[in-house]
Write a protein that holds these residues in place. Structure first.
Motif, short mmCIF file in Angstrom:
data_model
loop_
_atom_site.label_atom_id
_atom_site.label_comp_id
_atom_site.label_asym_id
_atom_site.label_seq_id
_atom_site.Cartn_x
_atom_site.Cartn_y
_atom_site.Cartn_z
N HIS A 84 11.35 29.30 15.84
CA HIS A 84 11.10 28.09 16.62
C HIS A 84 10.62 27.03 15.63
N ALA A 86 8.51 23.48 14.70
CA ALA A 86 7.47 22.51 15.05
C ALA A 86 7.47 21.43 13.98
N SER A 102 13.91 27.13 19.78
CA SER A 102 13.39 25.93 20.44
C SER A 102 12.85 24.97 19.39
N ARG A 103 12.64 23.73 19.82
CA ARG A 103 12.00 22.72 18.96
C ARG A 103 10.82 22.10 19.69
N TRP A 104 9.82 21.71 18.91
CA TRP A 104 8.59 21.08 19.44
C TRP A 104 8.21 19.98 18.45
N HIS A 105 8.13 18.76 18.94
CA HIS A 105 7.81 17.61 18.07
C HIS A 105 6.49 16.97 18.51
N ARG A 172 10.74 19.96 23.15
CA ARG A 172 9.54 19.47 23.84
C ARG A 172 8.87 18.46 22.91
N THR A 173 8.52 17.28 23.45
CA THR A 173 7.93 16.22 22.65
C THR A 173 6.55 15.84 23.19
N ASP A 211 -0.42 24.39 23.39
CA ASP A 211 0.80 23.85 24.00
C ASP A 211 2.03 24.44 23.32
N LEU A 212 2.02 24.47 22.00
CA LEU A 212 3.15 25.01 21.24
C LEU A 212 3.35 26.49 21.55
N TRP A 215 5.02 26.89 24.86
CA TRP A 215 6.43 26.51 24.77
C TRP A 215 7.26 27.60 24.09
#
Length: 221
Positions: A84, A86, A102-105, A172-173, A211-212, A215
């Motif tokens: 994943h 970040a 997944s991606r998280w920014h 998710r941003t 939060d990360l 996700w």
């Protein structure tokens, strides 16, 4: 750098480049260590020309960063990790080529905005030193340009001007509440990247890590 468990779900982290890397490294490391408390591992690579890389900064390109980050993902995947991503600030400009679950920014920024911030810092330093500086001087052919303490090639600056964060599915941003751009969640905090010196915010790092982690588990399930 590796954090937390070495197997299973693993977050590959994309640091912001240039001067923001200095300001945010301690904060990002705190976030990744906190992620380990949730049972999720993480990896933080240095991009070519950044951190401990032996390549001079002015020799690096945005394409180098994208290729190197994708290679880091491939290495983790071959080792059995489910990757994943970040990314923070300008790190979101070079994670798009990597495959991931997944991606998280957090607070992603365009390349043009990143360059504008560095130019403003250069202008402020030039005024303080009573030295001339024309922002237009960084455009076109010529030697590398010194901006915010970094020697950057003009081709890299041109690449950045047209670069934008990944905006596809599985993303998710998060942003600060002062940021008017759209986000899945906004948080109340001061932007550490605006501080004059490197700083940390462990409470915010733990909140982001939680939060990360949620996700990652949602996307892994």
């Amino acid at each position: 750098m590796r954090f937390g468990p070495q197997q299973g779900e693993v977050v590959l982290a994309a640091m912001p480049p240039f001067e923001e890397a200095n300001r945010l490294r301690a904060f990002f490391v705190t976030l990744l260590r906190a992620l380990g408390d949730h049972g999720i591992g993480a990896a933080l690579p240095d991009m070519p020309g950044q951190g401990e890389s032996l390549l001079p900064t002015e020799k690096a390109s945005l394409d180098d960063w994208r290729g190197a980050f994708a290679a880091a993902e491939e290495k983790l995947t071959r080792a059995g990790g489910r990757v994943h991503i970040a990314a923070m600030r300008g790190g979101a400009l070079f994670d798009g080529r990597a495959n991931c679950q997944s991606r998280w920014h957090f607070a992603p920024v365009t390349g043009a905005a990143l360059v504008r911030d560095m130019v403003r810092a250069k202008q402020a330093a030039a005024r303080e030193a009573s030295e001339p500086f024309d922002p237009k001087s960084i455009v076109g052919d010529g030697p590398p340009v010194e901006l915010a303490g970094n020697c950057i090639s003009r081709s890299m600056l041109a690449e950045l001007q047209g670069a934008a964060p990944f905006a596809g599915s599985g993303l998710r941003t998060l942003r600060l509440d002062t940021d008017t751009a759209p986000a899945d969640r906004k948080l109340l905090a001061r932007p550490l990247w605006r501080r004059a010196e490197p700083d940390n915010n462990p409470a915010l790092a733990r909140e982001l890590a939680a939060d990360l982690a949620q996700w990652v588990r949602q996307c892994a399930g």
